[in-house]
Design a protein around this motif. Structure first.
Motif, PDB file in Angstrom:
ATOM      1  N   GLY A 273       0.906  -0.957  -0.010  1.00 40.82           N
ATOM      2  CA  GLY A 273       0.763   0.260  -0.323  1.00 40.82           C
ATOM      3  C   GLY A 273       1.136   0.987   0.119  1.00 40.82           C
ATOM      4  O   GLY A 273       0.844   2.051  -0.970  1.00 40.82           O
ATOM      5  N   PHE A 274       1.261   1.508   1.321  1.00 39.92           N
ATOM      6  CA  PHE A 274       1.855   3.007   1.238  1.00 39.92           C
ATOM      7  C   PHE A 274       3.459   3.119   0.357  1.00 39.92           C
ATOM      8  O   PHE A 274       3.405   3.854  -0.134  1.00 39.92           O
TER       9      PHE A 274
ATOM     10  N   LEU B  84       4.084   5.931  -2.468  1.00 41.52           N
ATOM     11  CA  LEU B  84       5.761   6.718  -2.531  1.00 41.52           C
ATOM     12  C   LEU B  84       5.864   6.233  -4.038  1.00 41.52           C
ATOM     13  O   LEU B  84       6.469   7.005  -4.195  1.00 41.52           O
ATOM     14  N   TRP B  85       6.387   4.827  -4.030  1.00 41.46           N
ATOM     15  CA  TRP B  85       6.563   4.494  -5.618  1.00 41.46           C
ATOM     16  C   TRP B  85       6.078   5.367  -6.514  1.00 41.46           C
ATOM     17  O   TRP B  85       7.115   6.218  -7.465  1.00 41.46           O
ATOM     18  N   PRO B  86       5.153   5.865  -6.906  1.00 38.33           N
ATOM     19  CA  PRO B  86       4.565   6.850  -8.079  1.00 38.33           C
ATOM     20  C   PRO B  86       4.556   7.958  -7.997  1.00 38.33           C
ATOM     21  O   PRO B  86       5.160   8.877  -8.567  1.00 38.33           O
TER      22      PRO B  86
ATOM     23  N   TRP C 127      -1.152   5.072   6.119  1.00 35.28           N
ATOM     24  CA  TRP C 127      -0.527   5.464   6.182  1.00 35.28           C
ATOM     25  C   TRP C 127      -0.192   5.538   8.259  1.00 35.28           C
ATOM     26  O   TRP C 127       1.343   5.160   8.666  1.00 35.28           O
ATOM     27  N   ASP C 128      -1.019   5.257   8.897  1.00 36.36           N
ATOM     28  CA  ASP C 128      -0.735   4.595   9.835  1.00 36.36           C
ATOM     29  C   ASP C 128      -0.055   3.381   9.823  1.00 36.36           C
ATOM     30  O   ASP C 128       0.817   3.259  10.772  1.00 36.36           O
ATOM     31  N   SER C 129      -0.650   2.556   8.871  1.00 36.91           N
ATOM     32  CA  SER C 129       0.457   1.149   8.769  1.00 36.91           C
ATOM     33  C   SER C 129       1.921   1.641   8.565  1.00 36.91           C
ATOM     34  O   SER C 129       3.194   0.656   9.643  1.00 36.91           O
ATOM     35  N   TYR C 130       2.342   2.364   7.879  1.00 29.71           N
ATOM     36  CA  TYR C 130       3.560   2.995   7.819  1.00 29.71           C
ATOM     37  C   TYR C 130       4.075   2.863   8.840  1.00 29.71           C
ATOM     38  O   TYR C 130       5.315   2.285   9.405  1.00 29.71           O
ATOM     39  N   ARG C 131       3.413   3.974   9.059  1.00 32.41           N
ATOM     40  CA  ARG C 131       4.144   4.680  10.988  1.00 32.41           C
ATOM     41  C   ARG C 131       4.093   3.717  11.718  1.00 32.41           C
ATOM     42  O   ARG C 131       4.888   2.998  12.552  1.00 32.41           O
TER      43      ARG C 131
ATOM     44  N   ARG D 194       6.321  14.868   8.041  1.00 35.74           N
ATOM     45  CA  ARG D 194       6.970  14.035   8.810  1.00 35.74           C
ATOM     46  C   ARG D 194       7.054  13.525   7.786  1.00 35.74           C
ATOM     47  O   ARG D 194       8.126  13.070   8.413  1.00 35.74           O
ATOM     48  N   VAL D 195       7.248  12.595   7.017  1.00 33.14           N
ATOM     49  CA  VAL D 195       8.404  12.286   6.006  1.00 33.14           C
ATOM     50  C   VAL D 195      10.022  12.929   6.110  1.00 33.14           C
ATOM     51  O   VAL D 195      10.300  12.243   6.140  1.00 33.14           O
TER      52      VAL D 195
END
Length: 511
Positions: free
Chosen positions: A95-96, A101-103, A119-123, A188-189
Motif C-alpha cells: 500500500g503506502f 511513495l513509489w509512484p 499511512w498509519d500502518s507505515y508509521r 512527517r516524512v
C-alpha cells in the motif's frame, strides 16, 4: 564489535543495517528441511561484504507474514527479523510504500493513492523497525537505514538513541518539491529523514530536490548541503546533510563470471537458440511501469515495420522479472506487455525466427551474465530510475569491450556512463535512431566507448560506494562543509571519478 560492547551486551553491535528485507531467504529442500541462504537482492550484494567485515547486524523482515523468527547468525552477519502481519504487508508495503511513495517518487507515472490506513500502518511498522534497531545497536554505533520503506526510522532512532550515528540512503529518485508536496504526510516524512546525520541520494538532482522540499515545506535553514534541524520551538537540535552517493555493482565479480569458460559457452548457446541473428538486442527489467518496456517494444516494432530491421537479422530478448504481482497496476502492466509482445510476434515472426523472445522469469547470476555476453545492444529505456544497475552489469560483463549501451537520460546511471548512447525514451523516433546507431556502430568506436565505461565502473564499484558513504557519515559536519560535493561526475576519457560511489534494479538482484 568492540570488546567493551561485548562485555556490556553480547547481543549489541557497532554497525547495524536496517532494511525492509533481510539479506537471507528461507529455502526448503526435498526432505522438507528449512535453511537460510543469502538472497540475491541488489542491496544485499552491495552491503554483505561490509557487514561481514564489520561483524554487524541486519534488521529486516524475513518475508513471511504473521510469523515470529528469533535472531540468528548467518555467514558472519547477525540476523534480526522484524515481524509483519498480513495486514501490514498489504498496507505498509504494497500500500503506502509501493502504491503511494513509489509512484509519487517516480514523477507520478502512475497516480499515487493516499489512504490514511496505509499511512498509519507505515508509521507503526517504521516504529517497530526503529525499536528493534535501538535494541541491538551498541553505544555510539553506526546505523545505516535503507530506502523509502523506512523514511521515518531515522527520527524515531534519534529520539530513542541520540548516541547513534545515523545514515540513510534513498535508492529511488526523490521528486521535485511540486510533486512531493502532494503527499498529505509530507512534513512527517521530511522530519523522519532529517533524523539522519547523512542522507544519501543517487543523483545530485535528487539531493537538490530534497533540499528544496525541506526549505519550502519545513522552512529550515540550509547552508550548502547542510540542514539546520530545529525543534517545535525553533531551537537547533542537530545538523543533517544531504549528498549524492551513486550506488554501483561488484564489477570484479561480474567480470570474473564473464571470463568463465562455462558462461561463455552458455552465451554462444543462447545465440544459437535465437537462430544466430546478426544482432541481439536485450532488455532486462523488473516488470515495472517505470522501466519503459512498452516504449522499447514500440520502437522495435516500428523498425521492423519500416524495414530497417528484419526478423532473423535482429532479435529482441526481453527479460521481465515478476514484481509486486498483487498490486493492481502491475497486473495491468503485465497484461499490456504480453498483449504487445503477442501482437508483434504474430505480425513479424517467421517459421524459423521469433521477433521478441519474452521471458517473465528471474534468473540466477550466471545465466544473466551469459545473456549479457550473448547480446550486442542493451536497451535501458527507464522513464525514471534511481540508478539502474543492469546498465552497469552489462558494461562490466563485456570484458571483450564489445557491445553498445542505449541508456535513458532519466536513469541515474546516465550521470556516470556518459559514453553510452543517451536517449529520451519518450521520443520514439530518437529511440529508433539510437537503436540503428548502436547496430551500425563501427567496432572501434563501440570498443572505445565500452572501455571508458568499464574503467568508470571498475574504479567506482560497490565497495567504493559503501566506503565513501560511511566515511562521509563518520565525518564531522563542520569538516564536511568544506569538501567539494560534486558526486555524480562520470569517469569520462580521463577516468575522472566522483567523490563517492542502488532501487537496485538488477533482475537477479531484485528485492
Amino acid at each position: 564489535m568492540s570488546a567493551s560492547a561485548q562485555d556490556q551486551n553480547p547481543e549489541q553491535f557497532d554497525f547495524v543495517v536496517v532494511a525492509n528485507r533481510l539479506p537471507v531467504d528461507r529455502v526448503v529442500n526435498d526432505d522438507g528441511e528449512a535453511s537460510w541462504k543469502r538472497s540475491p537482492g541488489g542491496l544485499v550484494t552491495a552491503l554483505a561484504p561490509v557487514m561481514t567485515a564489520a561483524d554487524g547486524a541486519w534488521v529486516g523482515w524475513h518475508g513471511a507474514p504473521d510469523e515470529t523468527v528469533e535472531p540468528f547468525e548467518h555467514d558472519g552477519i547477525q540476523i534480526v527479523p522484524v515481524e509483519l502481519s498480513e495486514r501490514e504487508v498489504n498496507h505498509y508495503y504494497e500500500g503506502f510504500s509501493n502504491s503511494t511513495l513509489w509512484p509519487l517518487y517516480h514523477d507520478v507515472i502512475v497516480t499515487p493513492e493516499y489512504h490514511r490506513a496505509w499511512w498509519d500502518s507505515y508509521r507503526r511498522v517504521n516504529q517497530r523497525f526503529a525499536d528493534a534497531t535501538a535494541a541491538v545497536a551498541a553505544e555510539g554505533a553506526t546505523v545505516w537505514v535503507q530506502d523509502y520503506q523506512l523514511q521515518l526510522v531515522p527520527k524515531m532512532l534519534r529520539a530513542a538513541r541520540p548516541d547513534l550515528r545515523i545514515g540513510f540512503f534513498n535508492h529511488i529518485p526523490f521528486p521535485p518539491v511540486e510533486i512531493f508536496a502532494q503527499l498529505p504526510w509530507r512534513h512527517r516524512v521530511l522530519e523522519g529523514l532529517l533524523g539522519a546525520d547523512l542522507i544519501g541520494f543517487q543523483r545530485a538532482s535528487d539531493a537538490s530536490n530534497f533540499m528544496g522540499a525541506v526549505r519550502r515545506i519545513l522552512g529550515f535553514t540550509i547552508r550548502g548541503q547542510q540542514v539546520h534541524v530545529q525543534d517545535e520551538e525553533g531551537k537547533l537540535t542537530h545538523i543533517s546533510r544531504a549528498e549524492a552517493h551513486p550506488i554501483s555493482i561488484d564489477a570484479q565479480a561480474v567480470a570474473k563470471m564473464a571470463n568463465d569458460p562455462k558462461v561463455q559457452a552458455r552465451a554462444k548457446e543462447i545465440r544459437r537458440g535465437l537462430g544466430n541473428p546478426d544482432v541481439v538486442l536485450l532488455g532486462v527489467d523488473r516488470l515495472d511501469y517505470t522501466k519503459g518496456i512498452g516504449h522499447r517494444l514500440k520502437a522495435f516494432d516500428e523498425l521492423l515495420e519500416d524495414g530497417r530491421l528484419e526478423v532473423g537479422g535482429a532479435a529482441l530478448v526481453q527479460v521481465a522479472s515478476p514484481s509486486r504481482e498483487r498490486v493492481e497496476k502491475y497486473k495491468e502492466l503485465r497484461d499490456e506487455i504480453e498483449l504487445t509482445v503477442g501482437r508483434i510476434n504474430g505480425q513479424h515472426d517467421t517459421m524459423s525466427h521469433t521477433a521478441v523472445r519474452y521471458l517473465h522469469h528471474s534468473y540466477p547470476f550466471e545465466e544473466m551474465v551469459a545473456l549479457y555476453l550473448a547480446s550486442d545492444v542493451m536497451l535501458i529505456t527507464a522513464l525514471r530510475d534511481g540508478m539502474n544497475l543492469v546498465a552497469k552489469e552489462f558494461v562490466a560483463a563485456h570484458v571483450d569491450s564489445r557491445g553498445a549501451l542505449i541508456l535513458s537520460e532519466f536513469a541515474g546511471a546516465a550521470d556516470q556512463l556518459k559514453h553510452a548512447l543517451l536517449v529520451n525514451p519518450h521520443d520514439i523516433d530518437a529511440l529508433k535512431e539510437r537503436i540503428i546507431e548502436a547496430v551500425r556502430m563501427p567496432t572501434t568506436e563501440a570498443q572505445r566507448r565500452m572501455r571508458i565505461m568499464r574503467r568508470q565502473i571498475s574504479t567506482n564499484d560497490v565497495n567504493r560506494w559503501s566506503r565513501r558513504f560511511l566515511k562521509s557519515l563518520s565525518a564531522d559536519p563542520a569538516e564536511s562543509a568544506h569538501r567539494t560535493e560534486n558526486r555524480t561526475t562520470g569517469a569520462g576519457d580521463r577516468d575522472q571519478e566522483p567523490d563517492s560511489a542502488p532501487e537496485p534494479d538488477s533482475v537477479h538482484q531484485e528485492h
